[in-house]
Design an enzyme around this catalytic site. Structure first.
Site, mmCIF file in Angstrom:
data_model
loop_
_atom_site.group_PDB
_atom_site.id
_atom_site.type_symbol
_atom_site.label_atom_id
_atom_site.label_comp_id
_atom_site.label_asym_id
_atom_site.label_seq_id
_atom_site.Cartn_x
_atom_site.Cartn_y
_atom_site.Cartn_z
ATOM 1 C CB THR A 60 1.332 -10.610 11.449
ATOM 2 O OG1 THR A 60 0.041 -11.362 11.366
ATOM 3 C CG2 THR A 60 1.346 -9.331 10.829
ATOM 4 C CE1 TYR A 78 33.883 26.991 -3.948
ATOM 5 C CE2 TYR A 78 35.728 27.047 -5.563
ATOM 6 C CZ TYR A 78 34.812 26.432 -4.623
ATOM 7 O OH TYR A 78 35.295 25.157 -4.406
ATOM 8 C CE LYS A 101 4.594 -1.381 6.260
ATOM 9 N NZ LYS A 101 2.905 -1.862 6.383
ATOM 10 C CB ALA A 109 39.221 45.895 -7.943
ATOM 11 C CG ASN A 158 -3.995 -5.750 17.220
ATOM 12 O OD1 ASN A 158 -3.273 -5.595 18.132
ATOM 13 N ND2 ASN A 158 -3.581 -6.686 16.354
ATOM 14 N NE ARG A 174 -1.898 -2.046 3.242
ATOM 15 C CZ ARG A 174 -2.292 -2.414 4.557
ATOM 16 N NH1 ARG A 174 -3.511 -1.778 5.157
ATOM 17 N NH2 ARG A 174 -1.553 -3.348 5.305
ATOM 18 C CD GLN A 205 7.048 -13.863 6.800
ATOM 19 O OE1 GLN A 205 7.487 -12.680 6.800
ATOM 20 N NE2 GLN A 205 5.863 -14.326 7.093
HETATM 21 C C1 UD1 Z 1 -1.659 -5.663 11.464
HETATM 22 C C2 UD1 Z 1 -2.814 -6.444 12.377
HETATM 23 C C3 UD1 Z 1 -3.905 -5.727 12.911
HETATM 24 C C4 UD1 Z 1 -3.324 -4.390 13.703
HETATM 25 C C5 UD1 Z 1 -2.352 -3.506 12.546
HETATM 26 C C6 UD1 Z 1 -1.923 -2.511 13.445
HETATM 27 C C7 UD1 Z 1 -2.640 -8.695 11.503
HETATM 28 C C8 UD1 Z 1 -3.052 -9.908 10.796
HETATM 29 N N1 UD1 Z 1 -3.113 -7.735 11.784
HETATM 30 O O1 UD1 Z 1 -2.355 -5.501 10.176
HETATM 31 O O2 UD1 Z 1 -4.800 -6.243 13.734
HETATM 32 O O3 UD1 Z 1 -4.607 -3.607 13.849
HETATM 33 O O4 UD1 Z 1 -1.245 -4.448 12.171
HETATM 34 O O5 UD1 Z 1 -1.005 -1.786 12.768
HETATM 35 O O6 UD1 Z 1 -1.295 -9.163 12.235
HETATM 36 N N2 UD1 Z 1 4.541 -8.422 8.158
HETATM 37 C C9 UD1 Z 1 5.790 -9.630 7.984
HETATM 38 N N3 UD1 Z 1 5.519 -10.541 7.266
HETATM 39 C C10 UD1 Z 1 4.339 -11.007 6.829
HETATM 40 C C11 UD1 Z 1 3.159 -9.815 6.922
HETATM 41 C C12 UD1 Z 1 3.695 -8.648 7.449
HETATM 42 O O7 UD1 Z 1 6.934 -9.226 8.664
HETATM 43 O O8 UD1 Z 1 4.139 -11.866 6.212
HETATM 44 C C13 UD1 Z 1 5.220 -7.489 9.011
HETATM 45 C C14 UD1 Z 1 5.201 -5.832 8.243
HETATM 46 O O9 UD1 Z 1 6.446 -5.858 7.603
HETATM 47 C C15 UD1 Z 1 4.692 -4.896 9.092
HETATM 48 C C16 UD1 Z 1 3.873 -5.809 9.997
HETATM 49 O O10 UD1 Z 1 4.362 -7.001 10.006
HETATM 50 O O11 UD1 Z 1 5.739 -4.361 9.670
HETATM 51 C C17 UD1 Z 1 2.496 -5.567 10.045
HETATM 52 O O12 UD1 Z 1 1.976 -6.117 8.651
HETATM 53 P P1 UD1 Z 1 0.766 -5.244 7.912
HETATM 54 O O13 UD1 Z 1 0.662 -5.809 6.625
HETATM 55 O O14 UD1 Z 1 1.192 -3.704 8.084
HETATM 56 O O15 UD1 Z 1 -0.484 -5.433 8.989
HETATM 57 P P2 UD1 Z 1 -1.944 -4.741 8.841
HETATM 58 O O16 UD1 Z 1 -2.662 -5.151 7.826
HETATM 59 O O17 UD1 Z 1 -1.407 -3.221 9.389
HETATM 60 CA CA CA Z 2 0.388 -1.987 9.289
#
Ligand code: UD1
Ligand code: CA
Length: 448
Positions: free
Chosen positions: A77, A363, A22, A420, A167, A15, A71
């Site tokens: 997550t 300069y 990011k 000058a 959250n 996004r 990963q």
């Molecule tokens: C996540 C939470 C949501 C919360 C929000 C807060 C989950 C499913 N959702 O959503 O409940 O309200 O954060 O900001 O956890 N990442 C990884 N590996 C992955 C996916 C993500 O390391 O496979 C990392 C991303 O780099 C990021 C963080 O996890 O730093 C959160 O991921 P993101 O996709 O931003 O989650 P949200 O949709 O914001």
């Molecule tokens: Ca996020």
């Protein structure tokens, strides 16, 4: 304290619409993930572990000394946390999990969250806050006041969407219970991802104690998923930084129009005017005036200095110096006390001793200019022959007339005078006058 932190930073951040991962986008000069790591390093944890994936090399360039696990595929997550299994399996303490995209969290908040988690003897504690418009966040679903789960935006019913408690993406888990629950999450949801948030309902079903720790200041938990949120975070952080400076005695005419990075230090009674940009390892003394359209980066500036509409980079400026308008200090310049450089003066890798004046259109590169010497308008040190750079030294109390070319390498002695319009290619001894220009010719009545 038996605490480890795990920082999720493997995602691409689709996004964000960017080539840069990011978590490397900067908030007031600091990459988000670095900011989170800095905060985590102050809460007394025994180990801070990053989860990396997308463009991990780039993240590691910013944080070369971090513990990390990879990963390979970003499957959610929950999947991200599972990658750290080896690091957690023999650990009998608390794991605090944070997202790399919530840079505004404060150290105090994380400490309070951990204390609350310990005090309540919960298995899992979620950091939450209230948003009037909670779109995009996981909602905290409760029954009879107790947390029963977190539901993501994509899976939320209209009823759940109306819940305003969200959250933050920050949690304390007891390591053993976390791993046991992670074994049981799946990806049967709208996104086809393994959600860390599904651990909550599993904990609850296991009859374990889950707590929510509600944070008043919802600014702190802002998750940065887009450039719009990035701008929001910059504004909040900018405000925090500027207020800290005001508390320390710095004066702002309009705090909203000044951009100061976190690392900058400013002394009391210095006035920062609208449109100033202060960056990097910059230290500014007391009682200075930093006027609009000034950018200062990685500089050490003394007391009682005035800078107007100028750019200062990687240089040292001593007390009572005045700069600008429209001057440019390039790296490795050193202006000693009471130096004045004025309109359209550029200085590079040069030392200007106490009281040197170069008021206009000049300069000075690779030069040493002695105390109290006056540099006339339009003076240029010709330091470059197309291949190599050469030095110019000018003694103290010298007077360089306007429009002088000093063809380096060249030395001008103490108290010497250069007429000058001269092009100086040979050294000028002290106390001497050097003039090098064609003689003026007068032809009487020429125009008749
Ligand atoms: C996540 C939470 C949501 C919360 C929000 C807060 C989950 C499913 N959702 O959503 O409940 O309200 O954060 O900001 O956890 N990442 C990884 N590996 C992955 C996916 C993500 O390391 O496979 C990392 C991303 O780099 C990021 C963080 O996890 O730093 C959160 O991921 P993101 O996709 O931003 O989650 P949200 O949709 O914001
Ligand atoms: Ca996020």
């Amino acid at each position: 304290m038996s605490l480890k932190t795990l920082i999720l930073a493997a995602g691409k951040g689709t996004r964000m619409k960017s080539e840069l991962p990011k978590v490397l986008h900067k908030v007031c000069g600091v990459p988000m993930v670095q900011k989170i790591v800095n905060t985590c390093s102050k809460i007394g944890s025994i180990e801070n572990i990053l989860i990396l994936g997308h463009k991990k090399e780039e993240v590691l360039k910013v944080l070369p000394d971090m513990e990390y696990v990879i990963q390979e595929e970003q499957l959610g997550t929950g999947h991200a946390v599972i990658q750290a299994k080896e690091k957690l399996k023999d650990f009998d303490g608390t794991v605090m999990i944070l997202c790399g995209d919530t840079p505004l969290l404060r150290e105090e908040t994380l400490k309070e969250l951990y204390d609350y988690h310990k005090k309540t003897a919960a298995i899992t504690t979620i950091l939450t806050s209230i948003y009037e418009n909670p779109f995009g966040y996981g909602r905290i679903v409760k029954k009879d006041g107790n947390v029963i789960g977190i539901v993501e935006e994509k899976e939320a019913s209209e009823e759940v969407k109306a819940i305003k408690e969200v959250n933050a993406g920050v949690y304390c888990f007891e390591a053993k219970e976390l791993l046991s629950a992670l074994d049981r999450i799946d990806n049967r949801n709208e996104k086809g991802e393994y959600y860390l948030t599904d651990v909550i309902a599993i904990n609850v079903n296991d009859g374990k104690k889950v707590e929510a720790f509600l944070l008043e200041d919802n600014d702190e938990i802002l998750g940065i998923n887009s450039k719009i949120e990035l701008e929001k975070a910059n504004c909040i952080m900018k405000n925090r930084i500027n207020e800290k400076h005001m508390e320390n005695g710095v004066i702002f005419i309009d705090k909203n129009s000044v951009y100061i990075e976190e690392s900058v230090q400013i002394g009391q009674d210095t006035v920062v005017y609208p449109g100033a940009l202060l960056q990097g390892d910059t230290v500014i003394g007391q009682n200075c005036e930093i006027l609009g359209n000034t950018r200062i980066i990685d500089c050490k500036v003394g007391n009682d200095v005035r800078v107007e509409s100028s750019v200062l980079e990687e240089s040292i400026v001593e007390d009572r110096v005045t700069i600008g308008p429209f001057a440019h200090l390039r790296p490795k310049s050193h202006l000693k006390e009471e130096v004045h450089i004025g309109n359209f003066v550029e200085v590079k890798k040069s030392v200007l001793e106490k009281g040197v004046k170069a008021g206009h259109l000049t300069y000075l590169g690779d030069a040493i200019v002695g105390e109290k010497t006056n540099i006339g308008a339009g003076t240029i040190t010709c330091n470059y022959d197309g291949k190599n750079k050469f030095k110019t030294t000018i003694g103290k109390n010298a007077f360089i007339g306007s429009d002088t070319m000093l063809v380096a390498p060249v030395n001008i002695g103490e108290n010497a005078l250069v007429g000058a319009g001269s092009v100086i290619t040979k050294d000028v001894p002290e106390n001497a006058l050097a003039v090098s220009r064609s003689k003026q010719v007068i032809k009487f009545d020429w125009r008749k």
